[in-house]
Design an enzyme around this catalytic site. Structure first.
Site, PDB file in Angstrom:
ATOM      1  N   TYR A 163     -92.285  47.406  53.583  1.00 52.78           N
ATOM      2  CA  TYR A 163     -92.404  46.047  53.058  1.00 52.78           C
ATOM      3  C   TYR A 163     -93.785  45.478  53.369  1.00 52.78           C
ATOM      4  O   TYR A 163     -94.465  44.929  52.499  1.00 52.78           O
ATOM      5  CB  TYR A 163     -91.318  45.154  53.652  1.00 52.78           C
ATOM      6  CG  TYR A 163     -91.436  43.705  53.267  1.00 52.78           C
ATOM      7  CD1 TYR A 163     -91.135  43.279  51.979  1.00 52.78           C
ATOM      8  CD2 TYR A 163     -91.873  42.755  54.192  1.00 52.78           C
ATOM      9  CE1 TYR A 163     -91.254  41.945  51.617  1.00 52.78           C
ATOM     10  CE2 TYR A 163     -91.992  41.421  53.843  1.00 52.78           C
ATOM     11  CZ  TYR A 163     -91.682  41.019  52.547  1.00 52.78           C
ATOM     12  OH  TYR A 163     -91.808  39.691  52.196  1.00 52.78           O
ATOM     13  N   SER A 166     -96.374  47.080  51.206  1.00 53.37           N
ATOM     14  CA  SER A 166     -96.299  46.629  49.812  1.00 53.37           C
ATOM     15  C   SER A 166     -96.901  45.247  49.649  1.00 53.37           C
ATOM     16  O   SER A 166     -97.582  44.954  48.651  1.00 53.37           O
ATOM     17  CB  SER A 166     -94.849  46.646  49.314  1.00 53.37           C
ATOM     18  OG  SER A 166     -94.079  45.595  49.867  1.00 53.37           O
TER      19      SER A 166
END
Length: 252
Positions: A163, A166
């Site tokens: 996460y 990203s």
């Protein structure tokens, strides 16, 4: 950049149009509500058709649901063009990429499927949406794109390996597109929220403990994040920047 070029809307009033992804819940829904409160029409994009239908029922005719998966660019293009004539639109002035997922991952437990799922939604989905809406923003004479990054792009959290990566990618593509689209009168910025009190965040089970580390002593309300998104769309000299909204968490 202009958020002031109106288009005719079903009630006979005039309105600019914003497209918001992840619009069925959480911060995306709050952003949609903020634009609606300002008199805009909102194209609400989400892959959860049931939740999107409920949002449309609650929010009224100015909220136009677009049930589609943003990771599929062809499907997104078809949904926007056939349902809303986006390719010929002149009133689209803002695009907000709020859709995102944040399943926990570490080096010990990640796999290729998790990598692709997280990057497909958070990065590819954001790029697909921008690519499919920039022509309409150009037709309108310019506008604003706001991407949702995260504090985890800048100050990583344990258990958020993919996460965080990203969202760091979202920060970088925001900078690149801020330069690439400047000549078109399109600003591209990002918000990087810290802890926000949404159902999804509460479901993770960590928010109560996290609040104790925030100097302001609480998580943000979704509406507070939406206010900053609105400010970045309603006329701005900023582009390529990421605005951290963390209640002071990153200054420690």
């Amino acid at each position: 950049m202009a958020a002031s070029s109106p288009t005719e809307h079903a009630s006979g009033q005039t309105s600019s149009t914003a497209l918001v992804t992840g619009a069925a819940s959480g911060m995306g829904l709050a952003v949609a509500e903020r634009f609606l409160a300002e008199g805009w029409t909102v194209l609400g994009v989400d892959r959860d058709g049931d939740a999107l239908a409920k949002a449309a029922s609650d929010l009224g005719f100015a909220f136009r649901p677009v049930p589609v998966d943003i990771t599929d660019r062809a499907a997104l293009s078809t949904a926007l063009d056939r349902s809303h004539g986006l390719s010929g639109a002149t009133g689209l002035r803002a695009v907000v990429n709020a859709a995102g997922i944040y399943p926990p991952t570490t080096l010990a437990d990640f796999d290729e499927a998790a990598y692709r799922r997280i990057f497909d939604v958070n990065v590819l989905g954001t790029l697909n949406t921008i690519a499919e809406t920039v022509p309409a923003l150009r037709t309108a004479g310019g506008g604003a794109v706001v991407n949702f990054a995260s504090i985890d792009a800048l100050a990583v959290s344990p258990g958020q390996l993919l996460y965080s990566a990203s969202k760091a990618a979202v920060v970088t593509l925001t900078r690149s597109l801020g330069v690439e689209l400047a000549a078109d009168g399109i600003t591209v910025n990002a918000v990087a929220p810290g802890w926000v009190d949404t159902p999804g965040t509460r479901a993770g089970g960590r928010i109560e403990q996290a609040v104790a580390t925030i100097p302001l002593g609480r998580a943000a309300r979704p509406e507070e994040i939406a206010d900053w998104v609105w400010k970045l769309c309603d006329g701005s000299y900023m582009t390529g920047e990421t605005l951290v909204i963390s209640g002071g968490l990153t200054v420690r």
